[in-house]
Write an enzyme that holds these catalytic residues in place. Structure first.
Site, PDB file in Angstrom:
ATOM      1  N   GLY A   1      46.445  18.515  63.220  1.00 62.18           N
ATOM      2  CA  GLY A   1      46.020  18.661  64.622  1.00 62.18           C
ATOM      3  C   GLY A   1      47.134  18.141  65.519  1.00 62.18           C
ATOM      4  O   GLY A   1      48.299  18.081  65.136  1.00 62.18           O
ATOM      5  N   ARG A   2      46.737  17.749  66.739  1.00 58.80           N
ATOM      6  CA  ARG A   2      47.739  17.316  67.728  1.00 58.80           C
ATOM      7  C   ARG A   2      48.564  16.132  67.240  1.00 58.80           C
ATOM      8  O   ARG A   2      49.794  16.108  67.396  1.00 58.80           O
ATOM      9  CB  ARG A   2      47.031  16.947  69.036  1.00 58.80           C
ATOM     10  CG  ARG A   2      46.566  18.160  69.809  1.00 58.80           C
ATOM     11  CD  ARG A   2      45.659  17.730  70.945  1.00 58.80           C
ATOM     12  NE  ARG A   2      44.319  17.506  70.416  1.00 58.80           N
ATOM     13  CZ  ARG A   2      43.220  18.071  70.889  1.00 58.80           C
ATOM     14  NH1 ARG A   2      43.296  18.850  71.921  1.00 58.80           N
ATOM     15  NH2 ARG A   2      42.050  17.828  70.349  1.00 58.80           N
ATOM     16  N   ILE A   3      47.895  15.127  66.629  1.00 58.04           N
ATOM     17  CA  ILE A   3      48.637  13.933  66.205  1.00 58.04           C
ATOM     18  C   ILE A   3      49.527  14.279  65.005  1.00 58.04           C
ATOM     19  O   ILE A   3      50.693  13.859  64.939  1.00 58.04           O
ATOM     20  CB  ILE A   3      47.665  12.774  65.881  1.00 58.04           C
ATOM     21  CG1 ILE A   3      46.883  12.389  67.149  1.00 58.04           C
ATOM     22  CG2 ILE A   3      48.425  11.569  65.339  1.00 58.04           C
ATOM     23  CD1 ILE A   3      45.715  11.454  66.905  1.00 58.04           C
TER      24      ILE A   3
ATOM     25  N   ARG B   1      43.015  22.518  57.181  1.00 57.02           N
ATOM     26  CA  ARG B   1      41.934  23.487  56.955  1.00 57.02           C
ATOM     27  C   ARG B   1      42.408  24.889  57.278  1.00 57.02           C
ATOM     28  O   ARG B   1      42.181  25.828  56.545  1.00 57.02           O
ATOM     29  CB  ARG B   1      40.753  23.135  57.865  1.00 57.02           C
ATOM     30  CG  ARG B   1      39.499  22.790  57.132  1.00 57.02           C
ATOM     31  CD  ARG B   1      38.441  22.433  58.075  1.00 57.02           C
ATOM     32  NE  ARG B   1      38.995  22.079  59.400  1.00 57.02           N
ATOM     33  CZ  ARG B   1      38.272  21.840  60.470  1.00 57.02           C
ATOM     34  NH1 ARG B   1      36.981  21.932  60.407  1.00 57.02           N
ATOM     35  NH2 ARG B   1      38.820  21.515  61.634  1.00 57.02           N
TER      36      ARG B   1
ATOM     37  N   ILE C   1      46.264   6.797  59.199  1.00 61.47           N
ATOM     38  CA  ILE C   1      45.906   6.451  60.593  1.00 61.47           C
ATOM     39  C   ILE C   1      44.709   7.296  61.022  1.00 61.47           C
ATOM     40  O   ILE C   1      44.447   7.428  62.210  1.00 61.47           O
ATOM     41  CB  ILE C   1      47.087   6.670  61.570  1.00 61.47           C
ATOM     42  CG1 ILE C   1      47.652   8.089  61.460  1.00 61.47           C
ATOM     43  CG2 ILE C   1      48.158   5.633  61.372  1.00 61.47           C
ATOM     44  CD1 ILE C   1      48.565   8.469  62.602  1.00 61.47           C
ATOM     45  N   ALA C   2      44.012   7.884  60.029  1.00 61.95           N
ATOM     46  CA  ALA C   2      42.925   8.810  60.351  1.00 61.95           C
ATOM     47  C   ALA C   2      41.607   8.051  60.487  1.00 61.95           C
ATOM     48  O   ALA C   2      41.212   7.663  61.599  1.00 61.95           O
ATOM     49  CB  ALA C   2      42.853   9.891  59.287  1.00 61.95           C
ATOM     50  N   ARG C   3      40.939   7.830  59.384  1.00 58.41           N
ATOM     51  CA  ARG C   3      39.678   7.111  59.372  1.00 58.41           C
ATOM     52  C   ARG C   3      39.492   6.477  58.007  1.00 58.41           C
ATOM     53  O   ARG C   3      39.931   7.022  56.987  1.00 58.41           O
ATOM     54  CB  ARG C   3      38.495   8.064  59.596  1.00 58.41           C
ATOM     55  CG  ARG C   3      38.194   8.366  61.046  1.00 58.41           C
ATOM     56  CD  ARG C   3      37.642   7.156  61.791  1.00 58.41           C
ATOM     57  NE  ARG C   3      37.345   7.439  63.188  1.00 58.41           N
ATOM     58  CZ  ARG C   3      38.193   7.311  64.207  1.00 58.41           C
ATOM     59  NH1 ARG C   3      39.420   6.901  64.008  1.00 58.41           N
ATOM     60  NH2 ARG C   3      37.807   7.566  65.443  1.00 58.41           N
TER      61      ARG C   3
ATOM     62  N   GLU D   1      35.388  -0.869  57.861  1.00 55.30           N
ATOM     63  CA  GLU D   1      36.053  -1.803  58.784  1.00 55.30           C
ATOM     64  C   GLU D   1      35.068  -2.331  59.819  1.00 55.30           C
ATOM     65  O   GLU D   1      34.085  -1.648  60.134  1.00 55.30           O
ATOM     66  CB  GLU D   1      37.239  -1.102  59.475  1.00 55.30           C
ATOM     67  CG  GLU D   1      36.855   0.064  60.370  1.00 55.30           C
ATOM     68  CD  GLU D   1      38.086   0.770  60.957  1.00 55.30           C
ATOM     69  OE1 GLU D   1      38.994   1.160  60.180  1.00 55.30           O
ATOM     70  OE2 GLU D   1      38.112   0.909  62.189  1.00 55.30           O
TER      71      GLU D   1
ATOM     72  N   HIS E   1      43.303  -1.168  63.137  1.00 57.92           N
ATOM     73  CA  HIS E   1      42.888   0.015  63.898  1.00 57.92           C
ATOM     74  C   HIS E   1      43.473  -0.032  65.318  1.00 57.92           C
ATOM     75  O   HIS E   1      42.722  -0.031  66.314  1.00 57.92           O
ATOM     76  CB  HIS E   1      41.362   0.138  63.928  1.00 57.92           C
ATOM     77  CG  HIS E   1      40.888   1.533  64.203  1.00 57.92           C
ATOM     78  ND1 HIS E   1      39.761   2.076  63.644  1.00 57.92           N
ATOM     79  CD2 HIS E   1      41.400   2.513  64.995  1.00 57.92           C
ATOM     80  CE1 HIS E   1      39.589   3.319  64.092  1.00 57.92           C
ATOM     81  NE2 HIS E   1      40.594   3.610  64.909  1.00 57.92           N
ATOM     82  N   ILE E   2      44.803  -0.044  65.373  1.00 64.22           N
ATOM     83  CA  ILE E   2      45.471  -0.179  66.682  1.00 64.22           C
ATOM     84  C   ILE E   2      46.433   0.972  66.967  1.00 64.22           C
ATOM     85  O   ILE E   2      47.280   0.856  67.853  1.00 64.22           O
ATOM     86  CB  ILE E   2      46.233  -1.520  66.788  1.00 64.22           C
ATOM     87  CG1 ILE E   2      47.251  -1.685  65.630  1.00 64.22           C
ATOM     88  CG2 ILE E   2      45.272  -2.694  66.838  1.00 64.22           C
ATOM     89  CD1 ILE E   2      48.224  -2.834  65.829  1.00 64.22           C
TER      90      ILE E   2
HETATM   91  C1  DGY Z   1      40.388   7.279  68.077  1.00 65.72           C
HETATM   92  O1  DGY Z   1      40.650   7.566  69.229  1.00 65.72           O
HETATM   93  O2  DGY Z   1      39.703   8.004  67.341  1.00 65.72           O
HETATM   94  C2  DGY Z   1      40.909   5.993  67.579  1.00 65.72           C
HETATM   95  O3  DGY Z   1      40.785   5.852  66.219  1.00 65.72           O
HETATM   96  C3  DGY Z   1      40.207   4.850  68.299  1.00 65.72           C
HETATM   97  O4  DGY Z   1      41.155   4.015  68.778  1.00 65.72           O
END
Ligand code: DGY
Length: 335
Positions: free
Chosen positions: A157-159, A180, A239-241, A270, A288-289
């Protein structure tokens, strides 16, 4: 005088954003940033038509049934796995998120974690701070090169695209990705990214960054079997979830040097962190920063606020994640 809509701000936010909301709404505010239980959140939501959440408040069918006046939930996050979207849509409740405003900041952080893990920055800093550095050595904290290596991205996606651009253009990396759906040729060319199967991605990446949304289908998308396919020199960045990676399996793979290093900003369950991850040295852990610069967090809070304001003043949210959108003032569907 017409009564202003009553909303809840469920976590502490920037005072200036709160002030903007107070110009439009009767605001109840979790100013002490207490960690409310689901029951407490339901209690606080009584009589509220909107709520600003931050991603750690679960919005599910139970809550929706118990809060029949609720019309909109504005998440201050791009991810919205705290929403039961189907239940919200069925209940006529709009959910919104904060896309775009955090893309570049989060991509910066993904790259920072990649560099820190691959070049063993945190591990070596702990060594230095502990007073253990007594000489230069040819192999002291020798890590893996980032420039010119193969960057794998799972979730484009965008990130993901932001990370691809940094890798391809800044670090002359070969970029491969799995998603996907495949990107259109123009975007692929901009990112200099090649589409591959998930298995090829795992096998070929020197550094693998996870940027896919959490869904039940993506639960443990990276587990022991996937880690076993990766190069022993590879770096994994999440950095996803939390929940996308099997953290116990990852800790084991790091301990066994099945992969070289990891950088994690998100964790299963978390803010608790799997205890085994806390004891392996070759992992960089952050709380989560990834989107946490002041400018970006302010932009996220403002976008969440703008969604609430637009919904109640114009009848339409700016960045909804579900449809249909009920018109402001129209009765909510029965739950
Ligand atoms: C988001 O925007 O989904 C981040 O994980 C929250 O900071």
């Amino acid at each position: 005088m017409q009564q202003r809509p009553a909303i809840l701000v469920a976590r502490a936010i920037f005072p200036e954003v709160l002030e903007r909301l107070r110009q439009h709404f009767e605001v109840s505010y979790n100013g002490h940033d207490e960690d409310w239980s689901p029951d407490e959140l339901i209690r606080r939501l009584q009589g509220k038509v909107g709520v600003l959440t931050t991603g750690s408040q679960r919005i599910d069918a139970t809550l929706l049934r118990a809060c029949p006046q609720l019309r909109i939930v504005a998440n201050m996050a791009v991810g919205f796995n705290n929403f039961d979207v189907a239940a919200m849509t069925a209940a006529g409740v709009v959910g919104t998120n904060t896309p775009d405003v955090l893309t570049e900041t989060t991509a910066d952080f993904g790259f920072a974690l990649l560099l820190a893990a691959a070049r063993r920055m945190v591990e070596s800093e702990h060594f230095l701070r502990a007073g253990r550095w007594d000489r230069w050595a040819y192999d002291l904290f020798a890590g893996q090169d980032v420039h010119g290596s193969t960057l794998g991205i799972l979730g484009m996606g965008r990130i993901g695209q932001g990370i691809a651009r940094r890798g391809a253009h800044g670090f002359r990396m070969r970029v491969i990705y799995h998603n996907r759906s495949r990107l259109d040729p123009t975007t692929e060319a901009e990112c200099r990214a090649t589409y591959v199967s998930k298995e090829e991605l795992l096998r070929q990446a020197d550094h693998l960054v996870l940027v896919l949304p959490y869904t039940p289908q993506n639960h443990h998308a990276i587990g022991a079997a996937e880690l076993a396919m990766m190069k022993p020199t590879a770096t994994l960045v999440n950095i996803a979830r939390g929940g996308i990676v099997d953290d116990a399996a990852l800790a084991q793979a790091l301990r066994d040097r099945r992969i070289a290093a990891a950088g994690l900003d998100v964790f299963e369950g978390e803010p608790k962190v799997h205890p085994d991850l806390l004891t392996v040295p070759n992992v960089v852990l952050t709380p989560h920063i990834a989107s946490a610069t002041l400018a970006t967090r302010l932009a996220m809070a403002n976008l969440a606020a703008d969604n609430l304001i637009a919904f109640f003043t114009r009848g339409e949210a700016l960045t909804p994640v579900n449809a249909p959108q009920p018109q402001a003032g129209a009765p909510r569907a029965a739950t």
